[in-house]
Design a protein around this motif. Structure first.
Motif, short mmCIF file in Angstrom:
data_model
loop_
_atom_site.label_atom_id
_atom_site.label_comp_id
_atom_site.label_asym_id
_atom_site.label_seq_id
_atom_site.Cartn_x
_atom_site.Cartn_y
_atom_site.Cartn_z
N SER A 149 12.29 14.40 -31.71
CA SER A 149 12.09 14.58 -30.60
C SER A 149 10.89 13.75 -30.09
O SER A 149 10.16 13.35 -31.24
N VAL A 150 10.43 13.81 -28.81
CA VAL A 150 9.09 13.17 -28.47
C VAL A 150 8.72 14.04 -27.39
O VAL A 150 9.16 14.23 -26.37
N GLN A 151 7.28 14.40 -27.64
CA GLN A 151 6.77 15.25 -26.67
C GLN A 151 5.60 14.67 -26.31
O GLN A 151 4.62 14.07 -26.86
N VAL A 152 5.33 14.86 -24.97
CA VAL A 152 4.14 14.10 -24.23
C VAL A 152 3.18 15.32 -23.76
O VAL A 152 3.64 16.00 -22.71
N LEU A 153 2.04 15.42 -24.25
CA LEU A 153 0.99 16.56 -23.69
C LEU A 153 0.13 15.86 -22.91
O LEU A 153 -0.50 14.84 -23.21
N LYS A 154 -0.18 16.37 -21.78
CA LYS A 154 -1.20 15.87 -20.92
C LYS A 154 -2.29 16.62 -20.31
O LYS A 154 -2.21 17.92 -20.46
N GLY A 155 -3.37 15.86 -20.42
CA GLY A 155 -4.57 16.55 -20.27
C GLY A 155 -5.21 16.55 -21.59
O GLY A 155 -4.78 16.24 -22.59
N PRO A 156 -6.51 16.84 -21.71
CA PRO A 156 -7.30 16.71 -22.71
C PRO A 156 -6.95 17.63 -23.86
O PRO A 156 -6.70 18.87 -23.55
N GLN A 157 -6.74 17.09 -25.20
CA GLN A 157 -6.22 18.05 -26.38
C GLN A 157 -7.55 18.31 -27.24
O GLN A 157 -7.29 17.81 -28.58
N GLY A 158 -8.32 19.00 -27.04
CA GLY A 158 -9.85 18.95 -27.54
C GLY A 158 -9.75 19.76 -29.01
O GLY A 158 -10.51 19.68 -29.70
#
Length: 744
Positions: A149-158
């Motif tokens: 799979s490829v997963q794209v997380l949007k927004g800061p992942q601090g």
């Protein structure tokens, strides 16, 4: 910290919507993980991989019950859509823009992305391969093959993906070895003499040891030519290999070892000419009688572009499960060596060529411990990261003609440096189930990085160009610098399962991108940038999974963002005060009949500088400009995707037909909203038809970019020495072909 008015409206809107939808809800089945849902009794796989489990938040959830903006695409869907590298993801992920420039990946999420090509500079969107952070943008372009799979997380992942993840994170997971004998092979041919072969075989060695071998080769002729030399440009020749071993010596303990290798050697990344950055300035090459092909797939260059990127790595993952927690260790080493040669004046007059070279080695070690106790679940972790860059830099011989002399290359510009990064981070996240369906998660990460730079710079027009000649340093070089950058980034999320069909969440999070240096630029370190995100979302699934509708809204407060511009003969990175980003994303998918799926997504992003004063290098006579209210680079206001897919079962055969249309609004590639450094809105359509039988054979035909749309993928303004020509790359033209496959 005071919450903005926009964020308050967002929270109220999401809460009101979450309370109003139950009246319309129908009893339904379990939510799917991504893309168009299918009826609960469907006996086929959805065409977009909606059954995959989302692991990006370090726990297994379906997408519809994940309190974050995540797009997840299965390996099967990647193959059926012809997605083989990070650039192709823009067609399926809302609010995401992908491009490349001089061999480096430029990934932007919600208007937050890379805007320069500087040796040693870190991207804003973190890229992970099998749990390992890949620091160098030139190492992120290798083909995605045999992936789970490829997963794209949007927004800061601090918190969970803290290092340089102010924009988001791309998480690629390769397929694991299996104890059942299985494999596949696919071979395709298309226009531009395109060939693509990919295959994998997996199976047991012993009862507790399994191996998997995967290979991939892709090539095609050039999408254009260099009319001066007659050579193809924008071609491709890439090879990828991966070997993985899964050993489970005892129950609860597993060792997963992965080795991968990638090599690209071609004439890709040729810089195309898009005119002058200022209408009243004629680029020097044209003034001297040279040729330039405006907005063409062909180029007129005195040299051919050349790319060579070789990267490899090994990762050792250890998972140990006990009754109360799971301990995970990820140890990794990665190496990349690259060289990219391009013409940087845009004409066939020999004014200047750039060789951007990079060598980097990185080592990382991460430990996590996660568990559950009653209504509490928790995760703690620590990470060590070391990177040794060098020699890396840029060699640009420049003609004496830029100073009014003869057309004769001089040694001119040479920047080279060695940079070391030592990073440490500790993080924790605690989740408490306040009541059935209502959870609160709080967490934070403390990151500290030390960077050391040893670099040198030359600007010498006195000597004829001689490759490998001695370096003549300018005053201030060689130099040695050392700085430390630290930050604590907290996060808090409230999630509520309103009904079995409706899930809602609200998140507060921060992201941090470390400061750093521009090799060969006589300035002190640019400072870290910080982003604060307020985000709320509603994810709904009705009619047994036949209808899915998701709405996510967000507001960013962005401070000290790093902006890179070409000033004279160097690329300078400066901290640009602040910016604000507001937007929303809507996803809708409907399956009105067995095998039929319809839907799409819409993203709206309003990304503006809040306060930024700077000088336009292409028009310095105007002086200091106030860019407050100007649009961030690579941030189209609106983008959307529509699709329709139908699958028929005919005896032992299945036939699937799919059509897609992707639209991208106007976007700028510089902070000055210069229409000459932009791409107007455009759309791209694609169709495919696939036939499979029960014996594992498949045949697929495809046409991508049906209308042969020509659009800019990435541009930049070259040096004032050459009259500031606008140079960049184009999206792929119309391609079509056939792929035959067999799996067992």
């Amino acid at each position: 910290m005071k919450m903005s008015t926009t964020a308050i409206r967002l929270a109220l809107f999401c809460g009101a919507a979450a309370l109003s939808i139950p009246a319309m809800a129908q009893t339904g089945g379990e939510a799917r993980a991504n893309g168009p849902a299918v009826p609960a009794d469907a006996n086929d796989q959805p065409t977009d991989g909606s059954d995959i489990i989302v692991t990006a938040l370090r726990r297994d959830t379906t997408l519809q019950k994940t309190p974050a903006a995540v797009t997840a695409i299965s390996g099967k869907e990647l193959a059926s859509r012809g997605i083989s590298n990070v650039e192709d993801l823009a067609a399926v992920v809302p609010a995401v823009s992908f491009g490349k420039n001089i061999g480096q990946a430029h990934i932007a999420v919600r208007g937050i992305g890379s805007d320069g090509v500087v040796a040693g500079q870190d991207p804003r969107v973190a890229f992970y391969q099998d749990g390992v952070y890949i620091a160098r943008p030139d190492a992120q372009l290798s083909g995605m093959f045999d992936v789970d799979s490829v997963q794209v997380l949007k927004g800061p992942q601090g918190t969970l993906y803290g290092r340089n993840a102010t924009g988001g994170a791309v998480v690629v997971t390769s397929a694991r070895p299996t104890q059942e004998m299985q494999g596949y092979i696919r071979a395709g041919y298309g226009n531009y003499n395109a060939t693509k072969v990919e295959g994998a075989i997996s199976g047991p060695v012993t009862s507790n040891l399994a191996l998997r071998f995967a290979a991939h080769h892709e090539s095609h002729d050039g999408y254009g030519k260099n009319i001066v030399t007659g050579t193809d440009i924008d071609d491709k020749d890439e090879l990828g290999l991966r070997v993985s071993a899964l050993w489970t010596p005892v129950d609860g303990l597993e060792f997963l070892t992965i080795f991968d290798y990638s090599d690209e050697s071609d004439r890709a990344n040729g810089l195309h000419y898009f005119g002058p950055a200022q209408p009243n300035v004629i680029p020097l090459g044209i003034r001297l009688g040279g040729r330039a092909l405006y907005n063409s797939r062909d180029i007129a260059s005195d040299i051919d572009p050349k790319v060579h990127i070789r990267t490899w790595g090994i990762v050792q993952k250890i998972d140990y499960q006990t009754d109360w927690a799971t301990l995970k260790s990820i140890t990794a080493y990665r190496s990349v060596k690259s060289s990219n040669l391009v013409d940087i004046d845009g004409t066939d007059v020999q004014l200047g060529v750039d060789t951007l070279f990079n060598k980097s080695e990185q080592f990382s070690q991460e430990l996590t411990l996660d568990g559950r106790a009653g209504r509490f679940s928790w995760l703690v972790g620590g990470q060590y990261f070391y990177e040794n860059i060098g020699p890396s830099g840029s060699e640009i011989p420049i003609s004496s003609a830029v100073q009014g002399g003869a057309l004769s290359l001089r040694d001119a510009f040479y920047a080279v440096g060695y940079q070391k990064t030592y990073g440490l981070a500790a993080y924790a996240q605690l989740t408490y189930e306040i009541a059935d369906g209502l959870k609160l998660s709080v967490g934070g990460r403390y990151s500290t990085e030390k960077k050391k730079l040893n670099d040198n710079f030359q600007l010498d027009f006195t000597r004829p160009y001689q490759p490998g000649g001695p370096l003549v340093s300018v005053p201030g070089f060689p130099r040695q610098l050392s700085d430390r950058f630290s930050r604590f980034t907290p996060t808090a999320t409230l999630e509520y399962q309103v009904t079995p069909e409706i899930f809602s969440y609200f998140t507060y999070s921060q992201g941090f991108k470390s400061g750093g240096y521009a090799i060969g630029v006589n300035q002190s370190a640019y400072q870290p940038e910080k982003i604060t995100n307020y985000e709320g979302g509603i994810k709904t699934t009705f009619l047994g999974g036949a209808v899915k509708a998701n709405l996510i809204g967000f507001h960013y407060d962005y401070s000290h963002l790093q902006v890179t511009q070409v000033r004279g003969n160097v690329s300078v990175t400066e901290n640009a005060a602040s910016a604000k980003v507001d937007g929303f994303e809507l996803e809708l998918a409907v399956s009105p009949a067995h095998g039929l799926s319809l839907g799409g997504n819409l993203a709206y992003v309003d990304a503006k500088y809040d306060r930024f004063f700077t000088v336009d290098p292409s028009n310095p006579s105007v002086g200091n400009q106030d860019l407050s209210g100007y649009t961030l680079s690579q941030a189209p206001k609106t983008s959307f995707m529509l699709f329709a897919s139908n699958k028929w079962e005919i005896g032992d055969y299945s036939v699937t037909v799919r059509g897609d249309y992707n639209f991208v609004d106007k976007q700028y590639f510089s902070p000055f909203e210069n229409p000459l450094v932009s791409q107007k809105s455009y759309g791209v359509g694609s169709v495919s038809a696939r036939v499979e039988n029960a014996g594992g054979w498949s045949v697929e035909g495809y046409i991508r970019n049906i209308g042969n749309t020509q659009a800019i993928a990435q541009t930049y303004v070259s040096s004032t020495l050459f009259g500031t020509p606008v140079l960049g790359t184009l999206i792929a033209p119309r391609t079509y072909g056939v792929t035959v496959g067999y799996s067992f």
